[in-house]
Design a protein around this motif. Sequence first.
Motif, PDB file in Angstrom:
ATOM      1  N   UNK A 208       0.855  -1.186   0.000  1.00  0.00           N
ATOM      2  CA  UNK A 208       0.000   0.000   0.000  1.00  0.00           C
ATOM      3  C   UNK A 208       0.895   1.242   0.000  1.00  0.00           C
ATOM      4  N   UNK A 209       0.672   2.149  -0.951  1.00  0.00           N
ATOM      5  CA  UNK A 209       1.483   3.369  -0.980  1.00  0.00           C
ATOM      6  C   UNK A 209       1.307   4.176   0.307  1.00  0.00           C
ATOM      7  N   UNK A 210       2.352   4.907   0.685  1.00  0.00           N
ATOM      8  CA  UNK A 210       2.286   5.732   1.892  1.00  0.00           C
ATOM      9  C   UNK A 210       1.675   7.096   1.617  1.00  0.00           C
ATOM     10  N   UNK A 211       1.557   7.458   0.344  1.00  0.00           N
ATOM     11  CA  UNK A 211       1.069   8.790  -0.014  1.00  0.00           C
ATOM     12  C   UNK A 211      -0.418   8.828  -0.368  1.00  0.00           C
ATOM     13  N   UNK A 212      -1.191   7.819   0.043  1.00  0.00           N
ATOM     14  CA  UNK A 212      -2.632   7.814  -0.224  1.00  0.00           C
ATOM     15  C   UNK A 212      -3.383   8.257   1.026  1.00  0.00           C
ATOM     16  N   UNK A 213      -4.579   8.741   0.813  1.00  0.00           N
ATOM     17  CA  UNK A 213      -5.419   9.193   1.924  1.00  0.00           C
ATOM     18  C   UNK A 213      -6.062   8.010   2.625  1.00  0.00           C
ATOM     19  N   UNK A 214      -6.455   8.220   3.871  1.00  0.00           N
ATOM     20  CA  UNK A 214      -7.256   7.243   4.581  1.00  0.00           C
ATOM     21  C   UNK A 214      -8.638   7.244   3.932  1.00  0.00           C
ATOM     22  N   UNK A 215      -9.117   6.063   3.513  1.00  0.00           N
ATOM     23  CA  UNK A 215     -10.387   6.001   2.789  1.00  0.00           C
ATOM     24  C   UNK A 215     -10.861   4.571   2.617  1.00  0.00           C
ATOM     25  N   UNK A 216     -12.109   4.453   2.211  1.00  0.00           N
ATOM     26  CA  UNK A 216     -12.660   3.186   1.735  1.00  0.00           C
ATOM     27  C   UNK A 216     -12.566   3.208   0.219  1.00  0.00           C
ATOM     28  N   UNK A 217     -12.266   2.056  -0.367  1.00  0.00           N
ATOM     29  CA  UNK A 217     -12.174   1.962  -1.810  1.00  0.00           C
ATOM     30  C   UNK A 217     -12.409   0.531  -2.231  1.00  0.00           C
ATOM     31  N   UNK A 218     -12.499   0.326  -3.531  1.00  0.00           N
ATOM     32  CA  UNK A 218     -12.573  -1.021  -4.079  1.00  0.00           C
ATOM     33  C   UNK A 218     -11.219  -1.347  -4.673  1.00  0.00           C
ATOM     34  N   UNK A 219     -10.722  -2.539  -4.385  1.00  0.00           N
ATOM     35  CA  UNK A 219      -9.479  -3.015  -4.986  1.00  0.00           C
ATOM     36  C   UNK A 219      -9.820  -3.968  -6.116  1.00  0.00           C
ATOM     37  N   UNK A 220      -9.230  -3.734  -7.286  1.00  0.00           N
ATOM     38  CA  UNK A 220      -9.473  -4.599  -8.450  1.00  0.00           C
ATOM     39  C   UNK A 220      -8.177  -5.309  -8.805  1.00  0.00           C
ATOM     40  N   UNK A 221      -8.215  -6.648  -8.787  1.00  0.00           N
ATOM     41  CA  UNK A 221      -7.054  -7.479  -9.101  1.00  0.00           C
ATOM     42  C   UNK A 221      -7.317  -8.243 -10.382  1.00  0.00           C
ATOM     43  N   UNK A 222      -6.356  -8.183 -11.307  1.00  0.00           N
ATOM     44  CA  UNK A 222      -6.473  -8.920 -12.560  1.00  0.00           C
ATOM     45  C   UNK A 222      -5.182  -9.682 -12.844  1.00  0.00           C
ATOM     46  N   UNK A 223      -5.331 -10.868 -13.377  1.00  0.00           N
ATOM     47  CA  UNK A 223      -4.223 -11.609 -13.969  1.00  0.00           C
ATOM     48  C   UNK A 223      -4.608 -11.737 -15.442  1.00  0.00           C
ATOM     49  N   UNK A 224      -3.824 -11.056 -16.298  1.00  0.00           N
ATOM     50  CA  UNK A 224      -4.169 -10.878 -17.707  1.00  0.00           C
ATOM     51  C   UNK A 224      -3.274 -11.755 -18.574  1.00  0.00           C
ATOM     52  N   UNK A 225      -3.879 -12.409 -19.579  1.00  0.00           N
ATOM     53  CA  UNK A 225      -3.089 -13.263 -20.467  1.00  0.00           C
ATOM     54  C   UNK A 225      -2.487 -12.456 -21.621  1.00  0.00           C
ATOM     55  N   UNK A 226      -1.788 -13.141 -22.514  1.00  0.00           N
ATOM     56  CA  UNK A 226      -1.082 -12.490 -23.620  1.00  0.00           C
ATOM     57  C   UNK A 226      -2.026 -11.786 -24.594  1.00  0.00           C
ATOM     58  N   UNK A 227      -3.303 -12.086 -24.546  1.00  0.00           N
ATOM     59  CA  UNK A 227      -4.287 -11.442 -25.427  1.00  0.00           C
ATOM     60  C   UNK A 227      -5.050 -10.321 -24.731  1.00  0.00           C
ATOM     61  N   UNK A 228      -4.666 -10.005 -23.500  1.00  0.00           N
ATOM     62  CA  UNK A 228      -5.342  -8.944 -22.755  1.00  0.00           C
ATOM     63  C   UNK A 228      -6.628  -9.393 -22.082  1.00  0.00           C
TER      64      UNK A 228
END
Length: 146
Positions: A112-132
């Motif tokens: 987690x970056x140290x320069x972000x604000x305290x907040x609620x957010x959604x985290x989006x995780x992707x594992x993308x193949x060679x075709x996107x």
Amino acid sequence: MNKYLAVVALLSSCSAIFLTEYTDCGSHGIIHSIQLEPCNQEPCIIHKGVSYTTHINFTAKEHSDKLSNVCHGIIAGAPIPFAVYPLNACGNGVKCPLEPGDAEIYTATVTCPTNVSTMRLAGKWEVVDQNGLDLICFVVGLKIVD
């Protein structure tokens, strides 16, 4: 089978939670479970400057030669990129090329970056193949604190 039991025992000994409150956002693989550590509740409390590791148990439905990690924090509908290490998703519990029916436990870490604000957010995780295309894609609620 013993290798699988050893991994499960190791993961269960950490301060981690199997996420239940996530949304699949178009995975072309089958997600069986997602574990995030350190985390002991949902939404996960994310501390600035701390590294978090995710373990994703999945089965591939298509052939993939290369896989890359992509992580975003979604704030007010805008995706903000988060650095993921390693960028290459192959070799972190995943053998490439990946074939349909291959079952894997994939592991990656985000700090987690140290320069972000305290907040609620959604985290989006992707594992993308060679075709996107998203082999894995999920969105989870998070709360960033100091």
